[in-house]
Motif scaffolding. Structure first.
Motif, PDB file in Angstrom:
ATOM      1  N   ASP A 179       0.814  -1.221   0.000  1.00  0.00           N
ATOM      2  CA  ASP A 179       0.000   0.000   0.000  1.00  0.00           C
ATOM      3  C   ASP A 179       0.850   1.276   0.000  1.00  0.00           C
ATOM      4  O   ASP A 179       0.504   2.266  -0.657  1.00  0.00           O
ATOM      5  CB  ASP A 179      -0.967  -0.007   1.198  1.00  0.00           C
ATOM      6  N   LEU A 180       1.975   1.261   0.717  1.00  0.00           N
ATOM      7  CA  LEU A 180       2.790   2.488   0.796  1.00  0.00           C
ATOM      8  C   LEU A 180       3.447   2.802  -0.551  1.00  0.00           C
ATOM      9  O   LEU A 180       3.589   3.966  -0.923  1.00  0.00           O
ATOM     10  CB  LEU A 180       3.854   2.356   1.888  1.00  0.00           C
ATOM     11  N   SER A 197       9.490   2.328   4.970  1.00  0.00           N
ATOM     12  CA  SER A 197       9.483   1.092   4.178  1.00  0.00           C
ATOM     13  C   SER A 197      10.618   1.195   3.170  1.00  0.00           C
ATOM     14  O   SER A 197      10.711   2.178   2.427  1.00  0.00           O
ATOM     15  CB  SER A 197       8.144   0.928   3.454  1.00  0.00           C
ATOM     16  N   ILE A 256       9.309  -5.685  12.987  1.00  0.00           N
ATOM     17  CA  ILE A 256       9.137  -5.283  11.582  1.00  0.00           C
ATOM     18  C   ILE A 256       8.150  -6.187  10.845  1.00  0.00           C
ATOM     19  O   ILE A 256       7.262  -5.710  10.139  1.00  0.00           O
ATOM     20  CB  ILE A 256      10.490  -5.279  10.828  1.00  0.00           C
ATOM     21  N   ASP A 294      16.646  -8.678   9.346  1.00  0.00           N
ATOM     22  CA  ASP A 294      17.299  -9.735   8.555  1.00  0.00           C
ATOM     23  C   ASP A 294      18.440 -10.423   9.314  1.00  0.00           C
ATOM     24  O   ASP A 294      19.039 -11.357   8.795  1.00  0.00           O
ATOM     25  CB  ASP A 294      17.837  -9.163   7.234  1.00  0.00           C
TER      26      ASP A 294
HETATM   27  C1  UD1 Z   1      13.317  -4.939   2.608  1.00  0.00           C
HETATM   28  C2  UD1 Z   1      14.345  -6.022   2.416  1.00  0.00           C
HETATM   29  C3  UD1 Z   1      14.135  -7.135   3.423  1.00  0.00           C
HETATM   30  C4  UD1 Z   1      14.131  -6.563   4.834  1.00  0.00           C
HETATM   31  C5  UD1 Z   1      13.156  -5.403   4.942  1.00  0.00           C
HETATM   32  C6  UD1 Z   1      13.226  -4.692   6.295  1.00  0.00           C
HETATM   33  C7  UD1 Z   1      14.789  -5.910   0.033  1.00  0.00           C
HETATM   34  C8  UD1 Z   1      14.686  -6.572  -1.297  1.00  0.00           C
HETATM   35  N1  UD1 Z   1      14.208  -6.551   1.074  1.00  0.00           N
HETATM   36  O1  UD1 Z   1      12.040  -5.525   2.381  1.00  0.00           O
HETATM   37  O2  UD1 Z   1      15.200  -8.087   3.275  1.00  0.00           O
HETATM   38  O3  UD1 Z   1      13.746  -7.577   5.734  1.00  0.00           O
HETATM   39  O4  UD1 Z   1      13.427  -4.420   3.927  1.00  0.00           O
HETATM   40  O5  UD1 Z   1      14.510  -4.244   6.532  1.00  0.00           O
HETATM   41  O6  UD1 Z   1      15.394  -4.867   0.180  1.00  0.00           O
HETATM   42  N2  UD1 Z   1       4.884  -2.283   4.769  1.00  0.00           N
HETATM   43  C9  UD1 Z   1       3.567  -1.897   4.629  1.00  0.00           C
HETATM   44  N3  UD1 Z   1       3.164  -1.403   3.426  1.00  0.00           N
HETATM   45  C10 UD1 Z   1       4.008  -1.276   2.367  1.00  0.00           C
HETATM   46  C11 UD1 Z   1       5.346  -1.672   2.526  1.00  0.00           C
HETATM   47  C12 UD1 Z   1       5.761  -2.168   3.737  1.00  0.00           C
HETATM   48  O7  UD1 Z   1       2.772  -2.012   5.563  1.00  0.00           O
HETATM   49  O8  UD1 Z   1       3.567  -0.816   1.305  1.00  0.00           O
HETATM   50  C13 UD1 Z   1       5.355  -2.819   6.065  1.00  0.00           C
HETATM   51  C14 UD1 Z   1       5.852  -4.254   5.955  1.00  0.00           C
HETATM   52  O9  UD1 Z   1       4.809  -5.191   6.018  1.00  0.00           O
HETATM   53  C15 UD1 Z   1       6.799  -4.330   7.125  1.00  0.00           C
HETATM   54  C16 UD1 Z   1       7.408  -2.913   7.174  1.00  0.00           C
HETATM   55  O10 UD1 Z   1       6.488  -2.083   6.462  1.00  0.00           O
HETATM   56  O11 UD1 Z   1       6.087  -4.533   8.320  1.00  0.00           O
HETATM   57  C17 UD1 Z   1       8.779  -2.784   6.578  1.00  0.00           C
HETATM   58  O12 UD1 Z   1       8.795  -3.374   5.287  1.00  0.00           O
HETATM   59  P1  UD1 Z   1       9.744  -2.848   4.123  1.00  0.00           P
HETATM   60  O13 UD1 Z   1      10.797  -1.970   4.704  1.00  0.00           O
HETATM   61  O14 UD1 Z   1       8.903  -2.312   3.026  1.00  0.00           O
HETATM   62  O15 UD1 Z   1      10.415  -4.197   3.630  1.00  0.00           O
HETATM   63  P2  UD1 Z   1      10.753  -4.598   2.144  1.00  0.00           P
HETATM   64  O16 UD1 Z   1      11.152  -3.422   1.352  1.00  0.00           O
HETATM   65  O17 UD1 Z   1       9.691  -5.504   1.625  1.00  0.00           O
END
Ligand code: UD1
Length: 421
Positions: A127-128, A166, A331, A309
Motif C-alpha cells: 500500500d505504501l 518502508s 518489523i 534480517d
Molecule cells: C526490505 C528487504 C528485506 C528486509 C526489509 C526490512 C529488500 C529486497 N528486502 O524488504 O530483506 O527484511 O526491507 O529491513 O530490500 N509495509 C507496509 N506497506 C508497504 C510496505 C511495507 O505495511 O507498502 C510494512 C511491511 O509489512 C513491514 C514494514 O512495512 O512490516 C517494513 O517493510 P519494508 O521496509 O517495506 O520491507 P521490504 O522493502 O519488503
C-alpha cells in the motif's frame, strides 16, 4: 531438491569475502530501466534472486550481458521498454519484483505489476508503494490481482509522507521521482544503506537527489537519465551472519569487503554478547572474546537499529549463550518460523507474541530440520555449525536466493558441510 549436511563442532578459522548486497543489487537492476543508455553494475552477487530480477528486466526489454565473462560484472541496456509488466509467477517468487513499478511508470507512463500476495513472513502489503506513486500523479487500479498504474502525462513532483519507513516503498518512490517534473520531498523515508547505494547509482546516471540515508530525501526531477557504472555495496547481512558464525563456533574469521559500521546496531549487540570485532583495512575480524557467549536482548528496528534480517541468526547465537535473551521482532509478523526448527536442535525458546525468550543451553544436537525462509534457513546453518553431530537441512533453495556460495565459503574456513542433491 538439494540438502545440506553439516557436522558441527568445528571452530571456523580463516577468511571470508563478503559478496555484493542482494538488497542493493535488486533495486539497482530495476533502476537501470530508467535510462535507454547502458549501465554497468559491478560486484553483482550470483544469487537466485538476482537471476530472477535479471529475467524480469530481460522480459521488459533489457539486454543483460556479463562483462569480461565473469558473473560479477553485468552490463544492462534497455533501449526500449518492450513490456511494462511484472507477472504473477515472478512476483510471487520474489517480492522485490514490485521494484520495477516506479521505473516503468516514470519512463514508460504505465506499468502492470502483480500483487505479491502473502509470503512466509507475513502479509507484507505494498500500500505504501502505491500511495507514494499516487502522490506523484499516477492513476492506480487493482484489476484481477494486478496493480495497473498509469501516468499518461508523466509524473509530477510532490511531497510524499510515509507513516512508517518502508525500504521498498522508499525505493519505488525515489525511482519514480527522479524522472518526474519538478521537486519531490520524501518524508519518513527508510534510511537503509541500500537506499544510499541506489541514490548513488541514480546520481551517477544524472539524477538530482539529496538526503538519501536520512529520513528526508529531496529530488529534483530531470528529463532523462544517462548511462553509468557502479559497484554494488557489500552485503551487511551476510557480513553479520559470518561474524555470528565465528561467534557460535568459537572460531576466528577475517571478514573482508565489509566495513564494520555497516552492521549498525548489530555491532554493539554482538560485542555485548561476547564477540570481539576488530576493524581491519577492508573489513573486520570476528571472534569470541573470552570463550563465553552472554544472553543479550534485542529488538528489531529500521536502520540503524538492529536489522530484522539478522534476527534469526542472532537467535541461533543466543541458543548457546549463558543466561536468557529476549528477541523481539517489530518489523514483520510471523518471522519466528525458525523457532520450532531450532528447538528440534535442542534450543529452549518460548514465544509470546512478537517476542521470543531464549534460554541458552550448553550444547545443541544435530537433527533433520527444514528451511522456511531465507534468514530462518541461515540461522539453522549457524545452529548446525555449533551443534554436536550431524544436521540435515532440507529445502535449501531459500539459501541460494540470498547467500552467495554459502556452502563453499563455509567449507573454506573449516566447516564440515556438504551439499547433496
Ligand atoms: C526490505 C528487504 C528485506 C528486509 C526489509 C526490512 C529488500 C529486497 N528486502 O524488504 O530483506 O527484511 O526491507 O529491513 O530490500 N509495509 C507496509 N506497506 C508497504 C510496505 C511495507 O505495511 O507498502 C510494512 C511491511 O509489512 C513491514 C514494514 O512495512 O512490516 C517494513 O517493510 P519494508 O521496509 O517495506 O520491507 P521490504 O522493502 O519488503
Amino acid at each position: 531438491m538439494d540438502r545440506l549436511l553439516i557436522t558441527g563442532g568445528v571452530p571456523l578459522e580463516g577468511t571470508v569475502t563478503v559478496s555484493g548486497a542482494k538488497n542493493a543489487a535488486l533495486p539497482l537492476i530495476a533502476a537501470t530501466l530508467l535510462t535507454d543508455r547502458p549501465v554497468e553494475l559491478d560486484n553483482v552477487p550470483e544469487l537466485a534472486d538476482v537471476t530472477s530480477m535479471l529475467r524480469l528486466v530481460q522480459r521488459i526489454g533489457t539486454s543483460a550481458t556479463y562483462v569480461g565473462g565473469a558473473p560479477g560484472r553485468v552490463r544492462l541496456h534497455t533501449p526500449e521498454l518492450l513490456a511494462r509488466e511484472a507477472p504473477y509467477d515472478l512476483v510471487r517468487k520474489m517480492r522485490a519484483s514490485v521494484l520495477v513499478l516506479g521505473p516503468l511508470l516514470a519512463r514508460g507512463g504505465e506499468a502492470r505489476v502483480s500483487l505479491p500476495g502473502g509470503c512466509a513472513i507475513g502479509p507484507r502489503p505494498i500500500d505504501l508503494h502505491l500511495k507514494a506513486l499516487e502522490r506523484l500523479g499516477a492513476v492506480i487500479d487493482l484489476v484481477d490481482g494486478y496493480v495497473e498504474a498509469r501516468a499518461p502525462k508523466g509524473l509530477a513532483g510532490a511531497e510524499i509522507e510515509f507513516p512508517q519507513p518502508s525500504v521498498g516503498a522508499t525505493e519505488n518512490a525515489l525511482m519514480a521521482a527522479v524522472l518526474a517534473r519538478g521537486a519531490t520531498r520524501i518524508v519518513g523515508a527508510a534510511r537503509e544503506p541500500e537506499i544510499v547505494d541506489l541514490a548513488l547509482l541514480l546520481r551517477s546516471m544524472g539524477a538530482r537527489i539529496v538526503g538519501a540515508g536520512t529520513s528526508v530525501i529531496e529530488i529534483e526531477g530531470v528529463a532523462r537519465l544517462e548511462g553509468a557504472s557502479h559497484t554494488i555495496m557489500p552485503d551487511r547481512i551476510e557480513a553479520g551472519t559470518y561474524a555470528m558464525a565465528a561467534g557460535i563456533t568459537g572460531g576466528t574469521l577475517l571478514i573482508r569487503n565489509a566495513p564494520l559500521e555497516l552492521l549498525g546496531a548489530a555491532r554493539e549487540k554482538l560485542v555485548e554478547a561476547g564477540l570481539e570485532l576488530v576493524e581491519t583495512q577492508d573489513g573486520f575480524v570476528a571472534r569470541r572474546a573470552d570463550g563465553v557467549l552472554e544472553g543479550v536482548d534485542v529488538m528489531t528496528r529500521p536502520y540503524p537499529g538492529f536489522a530484522t534480517d539478522l534476527q534469526a541468526q542472532f537467535m541461533a547465537l543466543m541458543c548457546v549463550a549463558r543466561g536468557a535473551a529476549m528477541v523481539t521482532e517489530t518489523i514483520f509478523e510471523n518471522r519466528f518460523m525458525h523457532v520450532p526448527e531450532l528447538m528440534r536442535l535442542g534450543a529452549r525458546i518460548t514465544v509470546h507474541g512478537g517476542s521470543a525468550l531464549v534460554r541458552g543451553v550448553e550444547r545443541l544436537k544435530g537433527a533433520p530440520v527444514m528451511a522456511t525462509d531465507l534468514r530462518a534457513s541461515v540461522s539453522l546453518v549457524l545452529a548446525a555449525l555449533a551443534a554436536e553431530g550431524r544436521t540435515e537441512i532440507n529445502r535449501i533453495y531459500h539459501l541460494d536466493r540470498g547467500y552467495e556460495h554459502l556452502d563453499k565459503k563455509l567449507a573454506a574456513v573449516g566447516a564440515r558441510i556438504e551439499r547433496v542433491p
